[in-house]
Structures are given as structure tokens and as C-alpha cells.
Design a protein around this motif. Structure first.
Motif, mmCIF file in Angstrom:
data_model
loop_
_atom_site.group_PDB
_atom_site.id
_atom_site.type_symbol
_atom_site.label_atom_id
_atom_site.label_comp_id
_atom_site.label_asym_id
_atom_site.label_seq_id
_atom_site.Cartn_x
_atom_site.Cartn_y
_atom_site.Cartn_z
ATOM 1 N N ALA A 121 41.012 92.105 -13.121
ATOM 2 C CA ALA A 121 42.899 92.152 -13.801
ATOM 3 C C ALA A 121 41.929 91.429 -15.446
ATOM 4 N N VAL A 122 42.752 91.946 -16.170
ATOM 5 C CA VAL A 122 42.097 91.671 -17.517
ATOM 6 C C VAL A 122 43.243 90.642 -18.035
ATOM 7 N N ALA A 123 42.726 90.413 -18.947
ATOM 8 C CA ALA A 123 43.249 89.124 -19.514
ATOM 9 C C ALA A 123 42.445 89.712 -21.087
ATOM 10 N N GLY A 124 43.298 89.880 -22.333
ATOM 11 C CA GLY A 124 42.685 89.614 -23.525
ATOM 12 C C GLY A 124 41.565 91.085 -24.158
ATOM 13 N N PRO A 125 40.981 90.680 -24.824
ATOM 14 C CA PRO A 125 41.267 92.009 -25.337
ATOM 15 C C PRO A 125 39.140 92.441 -25.233
ATOM 16 N N TYR A 126 39.447 92.611 -23.542
ATOM 17 C CA TYR A 126 37.785 93.814 -23.336
ATOM 18 C C TYR A 126 38.296 94.866 -23.459
ATOM 19 N N GLN A 144 48.091 96.339 -21.131
ATOM 20 C CA GLN A 144 49.014 94.890 -20.710
ATOM 21 C C GLN A 144 50.273 94.702 -21.315
ATOM 22 N N ARG A 145 50.750 95.787 -21.621
ATOM 23 C CA ARG A 145 52.218 95.887 -21.920
ATOM 24 C C ARG A 145 53.364 96.274 -20.576
ATOM 25 N N GLY A 146 52.880 96.199 -20.062
ATOM 26 C CA GLY A 146 53.770 96.164 -18.179
ATOM 27 C C GLY A 146 53.168 96.423 -17.023
ATOM 28 N N ARG A 147 53.612 96.358 -16.090
ATOM 29 C CA ARG A 147 52.427 96.510 -14.798
ATOM 30 C C ARG A 147 52.803 97.848 -14.804
ATOM 31 N N HIS A 148 51.200 98.073 -15.707
ATOM 32 C CA HIS A 148 50.422 98.997 -15.205
ATOM 33 C C HIS A 148 49.137 99.682 -15.155
ATOM 34 N N ALA A 149 48.595 100.370 -14.443
ATOM 35 C CA ALA A 149 47.008 100.157 -14.142
ATOM 36 C C ALA A 149 46.398 101.688 -14.542
ATOM 37 N N ALA A 175 52.357 101.076 -12.349
ATOM 38 C CA ALA A 175 52.389 102.310 -13.009
ATOM 39 C C ALA A 175 50.969 103.237 -13.246
ATOM 40 N N ILE A 176 50.225 104.038 -12.298
ATOM 41 C CA ILE A 176 49.017 104.891 -13.167
ATOM 42 C C ILE A 176 49.635 105.432 -14.519
ATOM 43 N N ILE A 177 48.989 104.921 -15.775
ATOM 44 C CA ILE A 177 48.963 106.177 -16.583
ATOM 45 C C ILE A 177 48.193 105.962 -17.930
ATOM 46 N N ALA A 178 46.687 106.054 -16.785
ATOM 47 C CA ALA A 178 45.651 107.172 -17.213
ATOM 48 C C ALA A 178 44.779 107.106 -16.356
ATOM 49 N N VAL A 197 39.891 99.720 -9.988
ATOM 50 C CA VAL A 197 41.881 99.826 -10.693
ATOM 51 C C VAL A 197 41.649 98.898 -11.724
ATOM 52 N N PHE A 198 42.282 99.161 -12.656
ATOM 53 C CA PHE A 198 42.412 97.902 -14.194
ATOM 54 C C PHE A 198 43.785 97.541 -14.180
ATOM 55 N N ILE A 199 44.133 95.903 -13.663
ATOM 56 C CA ILE A 199 45.421 95.703 -14.098
ATOM 57 C C ILE A 199 45.745 94.446 -15.107
ATOM 58 N N PRO A 200 47.196 94.442 -15.759
ATOM 59 C CA PRO A 200 46.860 93.191 -16.135
ATOM 60 C C PRO A 200 46.623 91.901 -15.868
ATOM 61 N N ALA A 201 46.224 91.005 -16.111
ATOM 62 C CA ALA A 201 46.157 89.552 -15.478
ATOM 63 C C ALA A 201 47.017 89.364 -15.676
ATOM 64 N N ALA A 202 48.367 89.740 -16.075
ATOM 65 C CA ALA A 202 49.696 88.554 -15.825
ATOM 66 C C ALA A 202 50.369 88.788 -14.948
ATOM 67 N N TYR A 203 50.064 89.778 -14.139
ATOM 68 C CA TYR A 203 50.644 90.047 -12.213
ATOM 69 C C TYR A 203 49.454 89.961 -11.769
ATOM 70 N N LEU A 204 48.430 89.305 -10.883
ATOM 71 C CA LEU A 204 47.561 89.397 -10.664
ATOM 72 C C LEU A 204 48.555 88.010 -9.233
ATOM 73 N N GLU A 205 48.900 87.227 -9.768
ATOM 74 C CA GLU A 205 49.370 86.166 -9.001
ATOM 75 C C GLU A 205 50.864 87.747 -8.271
ATOM 76 N N GLU A 206 51.276 87.845 -8.685
ATOM 77 C CA GLU A 206 52.259 88.889 -7.663
ATOM 78 C C GLU A 206 51.588 89.741 -7.350
ATOM 79 N N THR A 207 50.443 90.027 -6.895
ATOM 80 C CA THR A 207 49.819 90.779 -5.902
ATOM 81 C C THR A 207 49.858 90.263 -4.809
ATOM 82 N N LYS A 208 49.271 89.094 -4.586
ATOM 83 C CA LYS A 208 49.430 87.802 -3.275
ATOM 84 C C LYS A 208 47.929 87.983 -2.347
ATOM 85 N N LEU A 209 46.964 88.123 -3.124
ATOM 86 C CA LEU A 209 45.803 88.861 -2.782
ATOM 87 C C LEU A 209 44.490 87.757 -3.401
#
Length: 231
Positions: A121-126, A144-149, A175-178, A197-209
Motif C-alpha cells: 500500500a503506497v502513500a506519497g511519491p514513491y 493514487q487516483r482511485g481504487r486501482h491496482a 481495478a487492475i490498471i497495469a 500488488v501495489f494499491i493506494p494506501a488510502a484504501y488499506l483499511e478497507e481490506t480489513k487485513l
């Protein structure tokens, strides 16, 4: 004969007698100086190259990791490091990014395929250094522009999936975008535990993992000012 004339005459005679030896000595000194200059130049170029390659491998100037959630105090300190210690500059000079890595079971509803993955889960310009190359090109900027992976190609092969499919991680859907073709910062055996698998950190809590007993590594990546010393 004056003293000066005598000295010049003797010097001219000695120069004729020892001309070859003198030329050999001057030549040896010149070659030695040239060798020292070349070695010093090579050393500096090698150091610069290693430094640049190390940054590209790490993706930053500094990286900190912890098995625990980074406290607000630690986060504030990390952000200050990005400012080179200038707390008055504030967020304007803070160059930090955060990545939370954890194992998860990936599921593609369309094919009913499942696979153990290494999620980040990535947050920031990494990353700050190196290039994250994706297919299609430039998709990393859209992460980072949506629920993307963004996933490794091997995951699509394992799940019989394709770009555009929905990927489930825990209770969240992405959604797998690339697919990613180049991963700066891959200096370990991360991919051995499953496709990345890379996802936005903004949606990390939604995974409940990341509940009680979960294993996750929190990483902070820092880009220092040009004048700052990483050591």
C-alpha cells in the motif's frame, strides 16, 4: 666573469651533460602526476555511480522500516528529515513516502482464481529515484487516483486474468490498471513470497487485513535535500 654569468654557464654545461636524465626525471614526474589525477577522477566517478545506483535500488536516500505502526511522533521526525532538519519550512520541503507491505490472498471474481500475493500500500511519491515502468506506460501516476491496482505480470498468468479485471484483497476491490515491468527498490526476495500488488494506501483499511495478529512491514522512504548528508 661575474658570479651570475658563472652560475648560468655551469648550469648550461650541466644541463647538456645530464639532459637525458633530466628529461627522464621530468617525464616520470609528469606520468606520476597524470596517474594520480586519473585514479582520483576514476574514484570520484565510481563513488558517484555507486551512490546513484544505490539510490535507484532503494528508491530514496534513506529508508526506515518497522513491524509496528509508525507513531505520530516518528512520522513527524521522518517528515522533518525530508526537510533537512528545517522544521520551519514545513510540508513544502518534506519529501517522504510510506509503503505498507503485507501478505494477502488475491482473488479475481471473473475467473475465480486465487493466489497468495505480496501487497504494498503506497502513500506519497514513491519511488524518488529510478523509474517504475508499467504496461501500459505511465499507469503508475494513476495508481493514487482511485481504487486501482498495479500488479506483476505473473499474477495475471496465475489467475488467468487481464488488465481491467477486478482484484479482491480482503474486503476491498481494486481495478487492475497495469502490470509493472521494472521495480526500483527490489533488493531482497520480496517477489519470492508471491507476485507484487501495489494499491493506494488510502484504501488499506478497507481490506480489513491488518487486524490483530497480522504481519505487515511499514516503511518510510525519504528524499533528502541535495546539501544534506545521508550518513
Amino acid at each position: 666573469m661575474s658570479g651570475v654569468g658563472f652560475v648560468l654557464r655551469m648550469a648550461r654545461r650541466e644541463a647538456r651533460a645530464e639532459g637525458r636524465r633530466l628529461a627522464l626525471l621530468v617525464g616520470a614526474v609528469a606520468v606520476g602526476v597524470a596517474a594520480l589525477v586519473a585514479i582520483n577522477s576514476f574514484t570520484r566517478n565510481l563513488q558517484d555511480s555507486v551512490r546513484d545506483q544505490a539510490r535507484a535500488l532503494l528508491g530514496a536516500d534513506l529508508a526506515l522500516s518497522s513491524r509496528r505502526v509508525l507513531s505520530p511522533r516518528v512520522t513527524a521526525l521522518v517528515d522533518t528529515l525530508g526537510c533537512g532538519g528545517d522544521t520551519a519550512a514545513g510540508a513544502a520541503c518534506a519529501r517522504t513516502a510510506y509503503v505498507t507491505e503485507f501478505p494477502a490472498m488475491g482473488f479475481v471474481p471473473r475467473t475465480a482464481g486465487t493466489r497468495l500475493v505480496n501487497a504494498s500500500a503506497v502513500a506519497g511519491p514513491y519511488p524518488f529515484y529510478g523509474e517504475m515502468i508499467t504496461r501500459p506506460r505511465g499507469a503508475w501516476a494513476d495508481l493514487q487516483r482511485g481504487r486501482h491496482a498495479v500488479v506483476e505480470p505473473s499474477l495475471l498468468t496465475a489467475l488467468n486474468a487481464r488488465v481491467g479485471d477486478t482484484l479482491s484483497l480482503g474486503e476491498a476491490r481494486f481495478a487492475i490498471i497495469a502490470t509493472v515491468e521494472n521495480l526500483p527498490g527490489e533488493v531482497g526476495m520480496r517477489s519470492a513470497f508471491g507476485p507484487r500488488v501495489f494499491i493506494p494506501a488510502a484504501y488499506l483499511e478497507e481490506t480489513k487485513l491488518l487486524g490483530f495478529g497480522s504481519r505487515a512491514e511499514r516503511q518510510a522512504f525519504i528524499k533528502l535535500r541535495t546539501s544534506a548528508d545521508a550518513d
